[in-house]
Write a protein that holds these residues in place. Sequence first.
Motif, PDB file in Angstrom:
ATOM      1  N   TRP A   1       5.383  -1.425  -0.261  1.00 38.03           N
ATOM      2  CA  TRP A   1       6.113  -0.293   0.304  1.00 38.03           C
ATOM      3  C   TRP A   1       6.166   0.880  -0.670  1.00 38.03           C
ATOM      4  CZ3 TRP A   1      10.630   1.910  -1.609  1.00 38.03           C
ATOM      5  CH2 TRP A   1      11.214   2.901  -0.799  1.00 38.03           C
ATOM      6  N   LYS A   2       6.482   0.607  -1.932  1.00 41.36           N
ATOM      7  CA  LYS A   2       6.604   1.718  -2.895  1.00 41.36           C
ATOM      8  C   LYS A   2       5.247   2.325  -3.210  1.00 41.36           C
ATOM      9  CE  LYS A   2       5.358  -0.742  -6.862  1.00 41.36           C
ATOM     10  NZ  LYS A   2       4.437  -0.407  -7.947  1.00 41.36           N
ATOM     11  N   SER A   3       4.168   1.522  -3.217  1.00 38.13           N
ATOM     12  CA  SER A   3       2.840   2.084  -3.469  1.00 38.13           C
ATOM     13  C   SER A   3       2.383   2.966  -2.318  1.00 38.13           C
ATOM     14  CB  SER A   3       1.830   0.953  -3.683  1.00 38.13           C
ATOM     15  OG  SER A   3       2.175   0.185  -4.825  1.00 38.13           O
ATOM     16  N   ARG A   4       2.752   2.595  -1.097  1.00 41.11           N
ATOM     17  CA  ARG A   4       2.362   3.379   0.064  1.00 41.11           C
ATOM     18  C   ARG A   4       3.242   4.616   0.232  1.00 41.11           C
ATOM     19  NH1 ARG A   4       2.910  -0.389   3.258  1.00 41.11           N
ATOM     20  NH2 ARG A   4       4.935   0.106   4.173  1.00 41.11           N
ATOM     21  N   LYS A   5       4.528   4.485  -0.073  1.00 41.07           N
ATOM     22  CA  LYS A   5       5.484   5.569   0.145  1.00 41.07           C
ATOM     23  C   LYS A   5       5.453   6.586  -0.989  1.00 41.07           C
ATOM     24  CE  LYS A   5       8.864   6.845   3.010  1.00 41.07           C
ATOM     25  NZ  LYS A   5       8.665   7.025   4.462  1.00 41.07           N
ATOM     26  N   PHE A   6       5.308   6.094  -2.225  1.00 40.40           N
ATOM     27  CA  PHE A   6       5.350   6.993  -3.386  1.00 40.40           C
ATOM     28  C   PHE A   6       4.127   6.723  -4.279  1.00 40.40           C
ATOM     29  CE2 PHE A   6       9.674   5.812  -2.119  1.00 40.40           C
ATOM     30  CZ  PHE A   6      10.203   7.049  -1.801  1.00 40.40           C
TER      31      PHE A   6
ATOM     32  N   MET B   1       7.730   4.492  -9.978  1.00 42.45           N
ATOM     33  CA  MET B   1       7.362   3.446  -9.039  1.00 42.45           C
ATOM     34  C   MET B   1       6.100   2.703  -9.451  1.00 42.45           C
ATOM     35  SD  MET B   1       9.534   3.359  -6.490  1.00 42.45           S
ATOM     36  CE  MET B   1      10.765   4.357  -5.617  1.00 42.45           C
ATOM     37  N   ASN B   2       5.140   3.406 -10.053  1.00 44.12           N
ATOM     38  CA  ASN B   2       3.804   2.828 -10.203  1.00 44.12           C
ATOM     39  C   ASN B   2       3.318   2.654 -11.641  1.00 44.12           C
ATOM     40  OD1 ASN B   2       2.919   2.768  -7.250  1.00 44.12           O
ATOM     41  ND2 ASN B   2       3.539   4.902  -7.471  1.00 44.12           N
ATOM     42  N   ASN B   3       3.885   3.374 -12.600  1.00 38.94           N
ATOM     43  CA  ASN B   3       3.386   3.275 -13.972  1.00 38.94           C
ATOM     44  C   ASN B   3       3.845   1.992 -14.650  1.00 38.94           C
ATOM     45  OD1 ASN B   3       2.196   5.731 -13.608  1.00 38.94           O
ATOM     46  ND2 ASN B   3       3.674   6.889 -14.831  1.00 38.94           N
ATOM     47  N   PHE B   4       2.972   1.460 -15.511  1.00 36.67           N
ATOM     48  CA  PHE B   4       3.294   0.284 -16.309  1.00 36.67           C
ATOM     49  C   PHE B   4       3.347   0.692 -17.781  1.00 36.67           C
ATOM     50  CE2 PHE B   4       1.896  -1.636 -12.434  1.00 36.67           C
ATOM     51  CZ  PHE B   4       2.579  -2.849 -12.351  1.00 36.67           C
ATOM     52  N   TYR B   5       4.320   0.136 -18.501  1.00 35.02           N
ATOM     53  CA  TYR B   5       4.524   0.477 -19.907  1.00 35.02           C
ATOM     54  C   TYR B   5       4.422  -0.791 -20.751  1.00 35.02           C
ATOM     55  CZ  TYR B   5       6.497   4.635 -17.687  1.00 35.02           C
ATOM     56  OH  TYR B   5       6.686   5.751 -16.915  1.00 35.02           O
ATOM     57  N   LYS B   6       3.759  -0.650 -21.903  1.00 29.53           N
ATOM     58  CA  LYS B   6       3.627  -1.788 -22.805  1.00 29.53           C
ATOM     59  C   LYS B   6       4.923  -1.977 -23.585  1.00 29.53           C
ATOM     60  CE  LYS B   6      -1.378  -1.630 -23.483  1.00 29.53           C
ATOM     61  NZ  LYS B   6      -2.485  -1.515 -24.477  1.00 29.53           N
TER      62      LYS B   6
ATOM     63  N   LEU C   1       8.438 -11.672 -31.991  1.00 28.86           N
ATOM     64  CA  LEU C   1       7.960 -13.049 -31.790  1.00 28.86           C
ATOM     65  C   LEU C   1       7.319 -13.278 -30.433  1.00 28.86           C
ATOM     66  CD1 LEU C   1      10.986 -15.017 -33.337  1.00 28.86           C
ATOM     67  CD2 LEU C   1       8.917 -14.209 -34.482  1.00 28.86           C
ATOM     68  N   LEU C   2       7.114 -12.223 -29.644  1.00 23.15           N
ATOM     69  CA  LEU C   2       6.500 -12.356 -28.332  1.00 23.15           C
ATOM     70  C   LEU C   2       5.287 -11.443 -28.228  1.00 23.15           C
ATOM     71  CD1 LEU C   2       9.629 -12.382 -25.957  1.00 23.15           C
ATOM     72  CD2 LEU C   2       8.219 -14.340 -26.623  1.00 23.15           C
ATOM     73  N   PRO C   3       4.266 -11.839 -27.449  1.00 25.21           N
ATOM     74  CA  PRO C   3       3.107 -10.941 -27.274  1.00 25.21           C
ATOM     75  C   PRO C   3       3.473  -9.742 -26.412  1.00 25.21           C
ATOM     76  CG  PRO C   3       2.916 -12.880 -25.874  1.00 25.21           C
ATOM     77  CD  PRO C   3       4.099 -13.125 -26.754  1.00 25.21           C
ATOM     78  N   LYS C   4       2.629  -8.729 -26.452  1.00 29.46           N
ATOM     79  CA  LYS C   4       2.874  -7.539 -25.641  1.00 29.46           C
ATOM     80  C   LYS C   4       2.762  -7.875 -24.154  1.00 29.46           C
ATOM     81  CE  LYS C   4       1.251  -4.052 -28.948  1.00 29.46           C
ATOM     82  NZ  LYS C   4       0.271  -2.956 -29.179  1.00 29.46           N
ATOM     83  N   PHE C   5       3.576  -7.232 -23.359  1.00 28.26           N
ATOM     84  CA  PHE C   5       3.479  -7.388 -21.909  1.00 28.26           C
ATOM     85  C   PHE C   5       3.787  -6.056 -21.248  1.00 28.26           C
ATOM     86  CE2 PHE C   5       7.723  -8.526 -23.263  1.00 28.26           C
ATOM     87  CZ  PHE C   5       8.557  -7.860 -22.378  1.00 28.26           C
ATOM     88  N   HIS C   6       3.373  -5.926 -19.992  1.00 29.69           N
ATOM     89  CA  HIS C   6       3.514  -4.682 -19.243  1.00 29.69           C
ATOM     90  C   HIS C   6       4.749  -4.749 -18.351  1.00 29.69           C
ATOM     91  CE1 HIS C   6      -0.716  -4.660 -20.426  1.00 29.69           C
ATOM     92  NE2 HIS C   6      -0.658  -3.343 -20.345  1.00 29.69           N
ATOM     93  N   VAL C   7       5.475  -3.642 -18.295  1.00 25.61           N
ATOM     94  CA  VAL C   7       6.690  -3.557 -17.494  1.00 25.61           C
ATOM     95  C   VAL C   7       6.612  -2.349 -16.561  1.00 25.61           C
ATOM     96  CG1 VAL C   7       9.187  -3.205 -17.536  1.00 25.61           C
ATOM     97  CG2 VAL C   7       8.119  -4.678 -19.232  1.00 25.61           C
ATOM     98  N   ASN C   8       6.911  -2.589 -15.298  1.00 23.40           N
ATOM     99  CA  ASN C   8       7.048  -1.513 -14.324  1.00 23.40           C
ATOM    100  C   ASN C   8       8.535  -1.327 -14.055  1.00 23.40           C
ATOM    101  OD1 ASN C   8       7.365  -0.991 -11.089  1.00 23.40           O
ATOM    102  ND2 ASN C   8       5.732   0.228 -11.985  1.00 23.40           N
ATOM    103  N   LEU C   9       9.031  -0.080 -14.215  1.00 25.02           N
ATOM    104  CA  LEU C   9      10.466   0.163 -14.122  1.00 25.02           C
ATOM    105  C   LEU C   9      11.021  -0.149 -12.724  1.00 25.02           C
ATOM    106  CD1 LEU C   9      10.792   3.472 -16.187  1.00 25.02           C
ATOM    107  CD2 LEU C   9      11.316   1.122 -16.893  1.00 25.02           C
ATOM    108  N   PHE C  10      10.257   0.174 -11.690  1.00 23.92           N
ATOM    109  CA  PHE C  10      10.733  -0.128 -10.334  1.00 23.92           C
ATOM    110  C   PHE C  10      10.874  -1.630 -10.141  1.00 23.92           C
ATOM    111  CE2 PHE C  10       9.666  -1.449  -6.016  1.00 23.92           C
ATOM    112  CZ  PHE C  10      10.694  -0.853  -5.311  1.00 23.92           C
ATOM    113  N   ARG C  11       9.854  -2.389 -10.553  1.00 19.54           N
ATOM    114  CA  ARG C  11       9.928  -3.841 -10.419  1.00 19.54           C
ATOM    115  C   ARG C  11      11.117  -4.402 -11.191  1.00 19.54           C
ATOM    116  NH1 ARG C  11       3.873  -6.478 -10.992  1.00 19.54           N
ATOM    117  NH2 ARG C  11       2.993  -5.669  -9.033  1.00 19.54           N
TER     118      ARG C  11
END
Length: 249
Positions: free
Chosen positions: A129-134, A140-145, A150-160
């Motif tokens: 819904w968010k990808s289609r609407k916005f 809504m769509n950007n991912f941040y490292k 003590l943990l590996p890098k991972f990607h986070v999406n603020l909306f999720r």
Amino acid sequence: MGSITGVETSKVADKIWLVFQALGDIAFAYPFSVLLFEIQDTLKSSPPENQSMKKAAGIGISIQTFFYLCCGCFGYAAFGSSTPGNLLTGFGFYEPFWLVDIANVCIIIHLVGGYQIYCQPIYNVADRWKSRKFPDNGFMNNFYKVKLPLLPKFHVNLFRFCFRTIFVMSTTGVAILFPYFNQVLGVLGAILFWPLTIHFPVEMYIVQKKIEAWSRKWLVLRIFSFCCIFVTLAGLVGSLEGIVIQKLH
């Protein structure tokens, strides 16, 4: 001690409500169709995905039925008509403590994983819904490292992150407001049973096999679907009545 008619009640109406509530609880035991297509989409050929899922579903249903029958039969053999909905917390007996504690830890581990799996369809709907609407919205769509110690890098999406956190908090709040084990399970089971477990697969089968209207197979499938609607409505009404009664008490 128990009886062949199960839990004794002072009124026939109370017995009917309990039977309806039990239908909702039974329906809750088999909501796996929500995940069927999610899992099938991740499989690769060969063998074909539908063959693998058919075999996996058969094995899963058999094991699930075996464990549910064991819980029901052993619970009734031990506690008779006083068998609680939750065997670990509903009968006021907590010894041996270590065994009950281990069982509760296993349930927590099971529910943490199960919660994530069963919520994936809801999360996927929100993501689509968010990808289609916005489509151009960064929140809504950007991912941040993100890198934590003590943990590996991972990607986070603020909306999720925000949506799923709010969703989990909301469901937890509802669970705290209505801590009625059997009744709540009955409501959830009744709501999910007919639309996702019966109606959707039956309609897909009719379209896929091009079954003619008013043919014998078409009538059997429609009658089957109608009977399951009754089970859903009966379980929903009985479970809602149980929640209201528990709340009033």
